[in-house]
Design a protein around this motif. Structure first.
Motif, PDB file in Angstrom:
ATOM      1  N   THR A 298       0.805  -1.225   0.000  1.00  8.64           N
ATOM      2  CA  THR A 298       0.000   0.000   0.000  1.00  8.64           C
ATOM      3  C   THR A 298       0.837   1.273   0.000  1.00  8.64           C
ATOM      4  N   SER A 299       2.144   1.146   0.193  1.00 10.73           N
ATOM      5  CA  SER A 299       2.980   2.349   0.121  1.00 10.73           C
ATOM      6  C   SER A 299       3.273   2.749  -1.319  1.00 10.73           C
ATOM      7  N   THR A 300       3.118   1.809  -2.252  1.00 13.90           N
ATOM      8  CA  THR A 300       3.459   2.081  -3.652  1.00 13.90           C
ATOM      9  C   THR A 300       2.345   1.722  -4.637  1.00 13.90           C
ATOM     10  N   GLY A 301       1.371   0.948  -4.182  1.00 19.94           N
ATOM     11  CA  GLY A 301       0.332   0.480  -5.102  1.00 19.94           C
ATOM     12  C   GLY A 301       0.799  -0.608  -6.027  1.00 19.94           C
ATOM     13  N   VAL A 302       1.909  -1.272  -5.694  1.00 23.81           N
ATOM     14  CA  VAL A 302       2.467  -2.321  -6.553  1.00 23.81           C
ATOM     15  C   VAL A 302       1.813  -3.670  -6.242  1.00 23.81           C
TER      16      VAL A 302
ATOM     17  N   THR B 163       2.045  19.176  -3.213  1.00 17.79           N
ATOM     18  CA  THR B 163       2.294  18.162  -2.190  1.00 17.79           C
ATOM     19  C   THR B 163       0.962  17.688  -1.600  1.00 17.79           C
ATOM     20  N   PRO B 164       0.947  16.578  -0.867  1.00 14.33           N
ATOM     21  CA  PRO B 164      -0.311  16.084  -0.284  1.00 14.33           C
ATOM     22  C   PRO B 164      -1.081  17.127   0.525  1.00 14.33           C
ATOM     23  N   PRO B 165      -0.426  17.960   1.359  1.00 13.18           N
ATOM     24  CA  PRO B 165      -1.202  18.965   2.099  1.00 13.18           C
ATOM     25  C   PRO B 165      -1.880  20.005   1.216  1.00 13.18           C
ATOM     26  N   ASP B 166      -1.454  20.080  -0.055  1.00 15.91           N
ATOM     27  CA  ASP B 166      -2.101  21.009  -0.987  1.00 15.91           C
ATOM     28  C   ASP B 166      -3.401  20.426  -1.546  1.00 15.91           C
ATOM     29  N   VAL B 167      -3.528  19.102  -1.482  1.00 15.90           N
ATOM     30  CA  VAL B 167      -4.651  18.429  -2.150  1.00 15.90           C
ATOM     31  C   VAL B 167      -5.619  17.776  -1.163  1.00 15.90           C
ATOM     32  N   LEU B 168      -5.105  17.137  -0.133  1.00 11.88           N
ATOM     33  CA  LEU B 168      -5.959  16.353   0.763  1.00 11.88           C
ATOM     34  C   LEU B 168      -7.058  17.182   1.439  1.00 11.88           C
ATOM     35  N   PRO B 169      -6.773  18.427   1.898  1.00 13.56           N
ATOM     36  CA  PRO B 169      -7.863  19.210   2.492  1.00 13.56           C
ATOM     37  C   PRO B 169      -8.991  19.500   1.498  1.00 13.56           C
ATOM     38  N   GLY B 170      -8.642  19.694   0.235  1.00 14.79           N
ATOM     39  CA  GLY B 170      -9.662  19.929  -0.775  1.00 14.79           C
ATOM     40  C   GLY B 170     -10.547  18.710  -0.972  1.00 14.79           C
ATOM     41  N   LEU B 171      -9.949  17.529  -0.894  1.00 10.27           N
ATOM     42  CA  LEU B 171     -10.724  16.298  -0.981  1.00 10.27           C
ATOM     43  C   LEU B 171     -11.647  16.162   0.225  1.00 10.27           C
ATOM     44  N   THR B 172     -11.100  16.436   1.403  1.00  6.37           N
ATOM     45  CA  THR B 172     -11.901  16.331   2.627  1.00  6.37           C
ATOM     46  C   THR B 172     -13.078  17.303   2.587  1.00  6.37           C
TER      47      THR B 172
ATOM     48  N   ARG C  44     -14.670  18.147   0.147  1.00  6.10           N
ATOM     49  CA  ARG C  44     -15.668  17.593  -0.769  1.00  6.10           C
ATOM     50  C   ARG C  44     -16.190  16.238  -0.303  1.00  6.10           C
ATOM     51  N   GLY C  45     -15.901  15.906   0.944  1.00  7.62           N
ATOM     52  CA  GLY C  45     -16.476  14.700   1.532  1.00  7.62           C
ATOM     53  C   GLY C  45     -15.767  13.417   1.201  1.00  7.62           C
ATOM     54  N   VAL C  46     -14.478  13.504   0.834  1.00 11.06           N
ATOM     55  CA  VAL C  46     -13.719  12.311   0.458  1.00 11.06           C
ATOM     56  C   VAL C  46     -12.385  12.328   1.197  1.00 11.06           C
ATOM     57  N   ILE C  47     -11.986  11.195   1.750  1.00  9.23           N
ATOM     58  CA  ILE C  47     -10.707  11.100   2.447  1.00  9.23           C
ATOM     59  C   ILE C  47      -9.774  10.148   1.711  1.00  9.23           C
ATOM     60  N   PHE C  48      -8.668  10.700   1.198  1.00  5.49           N
ATOM     61  CA  PHE C  48      -7.581   9.917   0.623  1.00  5.49           C
ATOM     62  C   PHE C  48      -6.443   9.879   1.641  1.00  5.49           C
ATOM     63  N   ALA C  49      -5.401   9.120   1.348  1.00  2.59           N
ATOM     64  CA  ALA C  49      -4.238   9.031   2.233  1.00  2.59           C
ATOM     65  C   ALA C  49      -3.050   9.738   1.610  1.00  2.59           C
ATOM     66  N   ALA C  50      -2.182  10.257   2.464  1.00  5.66           N
ATOM     67  CA  ALA C  50      -0.928  10.836   1.994  1.00  5.66           C
ATOM     68  C   ALA C  50       0.030   9.723   1.584  1.00  5.66           C
ATOM     69  N   GLY C  51       1.165  10.111   1.030  1.00  7.13           N
ATOM     70  CA  GLY C  51       2.187   9.133   0.677  1.00  7.13           C
ATOM     71  C   GLY C  51       2.765   8.477   1.918  1.00  7.13           C
ATOM     72  N   LEU C  52       3.259   7.243   1.768  1.00 11.95           N
ATOM     73  CA  LEU C  52       3.815   6.500   2.892  1.00 11.95           C
ATOM     74  C   LEU C  52       5.289   6.161   2.692  1.00 11.95           C
TER      75      LEU C  52
ATOM     76  N   ILE D 217       9.661   9.209  -1.041  1.00 11.27           N
ATOM     77  CA  ILE D 217       8.888  10.077  -1.942  1.00 11.27           C
ATOM     78  C   ILE D 217       7.530  10.458  -1.351  1.00 11.27           C
ATOM     79  N   ALA D 218       7.412  10.407  -0.036  1.00 12.12           N
ATOM     80  CA  ALA D 218       6.110  10.621   0.613  1.00 12.12           C
ATOM     81  C   ALA D 218       5.464  11.948   0.233  1.00 12.12           C
ATOM     82  N   SER D 219       6.267  12.947  -0.047  1.00 12.06           N
ATOM     83  CA  SER D 219       5.725  14.281  -0.334  1.00 12.06           C
ATOM     84  C   SER D 219       5.274  14.444  -1.780  1.00 12.06           C
ATOM     85  N   LYS D 220       5.409  13.397  -2.558  1.00 11.94           N
ATOM     86  CA  LYS D 220       5.150  13.527  -4.001  1.00 11.94           C
ATOM     87  C   LYS D 220       3.900  12.798  -4.491  1.00 11.94           C
TER      88      LYS D 220
END
Length: 385
Positions: free
Chosen positions: A145-149, A320-329, A331-339, A343-346
């Motif tokens: 789950t850290s890479t989606g591989v 970066t994730p903090p630029d996008v995740l609040p916008g998703l939240t 809109r009622g959707v929760i995604f996860a940041a990088g792990l 490259i967690a910030s990308k």
């Protein structure tokens, strides 16, 4: 419509959204863990796991134990390999490092075969490694789950049986069981470990494993005692055998309400396992097509490496994730940041499994794709990109 309280839709790589009936099962009244009613539910749950893992071999043994998926690593590391013995860990991200660390905690010597981020070790690399020394176990993260591989479990197992037949094939299926095909008997696997809270669709708290006869015999032939008390197969295998035979048994108290929830979801998802896998593949393809339409890429670039349970999405340069995740939240959707620490910030991670995928009455995926598009656009504007 769901009877659950209004909430943002949880679309991370686990825990996931739950079916109403599963959550209602958690409200079961208190009962004895050795009473006939609960013993029946527990025994049936073990039998349903055989169906999910696609095994009809009575010598294989399912386990349901209070704990997280990580407990599965401890069970493998403290029972199926001994101090000083060698383990080969196929590394496709964060969870390869973690499994290796667990093995080393119990004194095993873990050799990691690492692939570049977003890729997986090739079969030729694995074959070469297996020929270099005698490994007691090989571990493979089915979906990291850290890479989606996504790893090709069938092909790796075939290779191991040809090159090093005594090596136990251990699959970390925490984020794959319930949405990716696993044919335990046909692929000749030895251990698949998972947890309740991902594609199985149950709240967190249960560690679930399937052991082959070969794995159990390996345990029985240990030269030293198991390195754990709670995780010892000496304690758990007889308990599970008794429960499945509908006989009351006790080693440690199971979480009775969670087992009821597991029984409910297993009854639902084993009705047509092949169709369940196909639905996850179809939705995954749709998500990945939507990601591509936004001009974004995945960590796992090759289609054959891409998991069907989740998508690891590279963000545009400068975002970066903090630029996008609040916008998703918002809109009622929760995604996860990088792990992945390198490259967690990308990148961000979109989990798409379980009821969010299989229930046609839900619009979770439509909502998430729309929210992703709007949030990326919003983040770009805010950055002047």
């Amino acid at each position: 419509m769901s009877s659950q309280a209004p909430h943002s839709t949880l679309l991370i790589p686990g825990p996931i959204e739950f079916d109403d009936a599963v959550l209602q099962s958690m409200s079961h009244y208190a009962e004895s863990h050795v009473g006939p009613a609960f013993v029946k539910v527990f025994g049936e749950s073990l039998t349903l796991l055989r169906k999910l893992f696609q095994t009809t071999n009575p010598a294989s043994q399912p386990l349901i134990i209070a704990g997280s998926g990580t407990l599965g690593w401890d069970i493998v590391s403290s029972n199926l390999i001994e101090k000083g013995q060698d383990a080969l860990v196929l590394h496709t991200g964060y969870f390869g490092d973690s499994f290796a660390s667990c093995l080393e905690t119990y004194g095993a010597k873990a050799t990691q075969l690492k692939a570049p981020i977003g890729d997986r070790p090739s079969l030729s690399e694995i074959e070469q490694a297996l020929k270099q020394k005698s490994y007691k176990v090989i571990t493979i993260t089915h979906v990291d789950t850290s890479t989606g591989v996504l790893s090709d479990i069938k092909a790796v197992a075939e290779l191991v049986r040809r090159v090093s037949p005594e090596t136990l094939v251990v699959v970390d299926g925490v984020c794959s069981v319930g949405c990716e095909e696993i044919a335990f008997d046909e692929w000749d696997l030895d251990v698949v470990l998972t947890a309740s809270q991902k594609a199985i669709g149950c709240p967190p708290g249960l560690s679930i494993l399937m052991l082959s006869e070969r794995a159990i015999n390996r345990f029985k032939s240990r030269q030293s005692p198991p390195a754990s008390y709670y995780a010892s197969l000496n304690n758990w295998v007889p308990i599970m055998q008794n429960y499945e035979a509908l006989k009351p048994s006790y080693f440690a108290t199971p979480p009775t309400q969670l087992v009821h929830a597991l029984h409910t979801t297993l009854t639902q998802i084993t009705g047509n396992v092949a169709e369940r896998f196909a639905v996850h593949t179809k939705v995954s393809d749709r998500v990945k097509a939507a990601v591509a339409e936004l001009g974004l890429t995945q960590l796992a670039v090759k289609p054959e490496n891409q998991a069907h349970a989740m998508t690891a999405i590279r963000l545009p340069e400068g975002i970066t994730p903090p630029d996008v995740l609040p916008g998703l939240t918002k809109r009622g959707v929760i995604f996860a940041a990088g792990l992945h620490k390198e490259i967690a910030s990308k990148y961000i991670r979109f989990g798409h499994m379980g009821v969010s995928v299989t229930d046609p009455a839900r619009n979770d995926i439509d909502k998430a794709i729309a929210a992703l598009k709007e949030s990326i656009t919003e983040a770009k504007k805010a950055k002047g990109l």
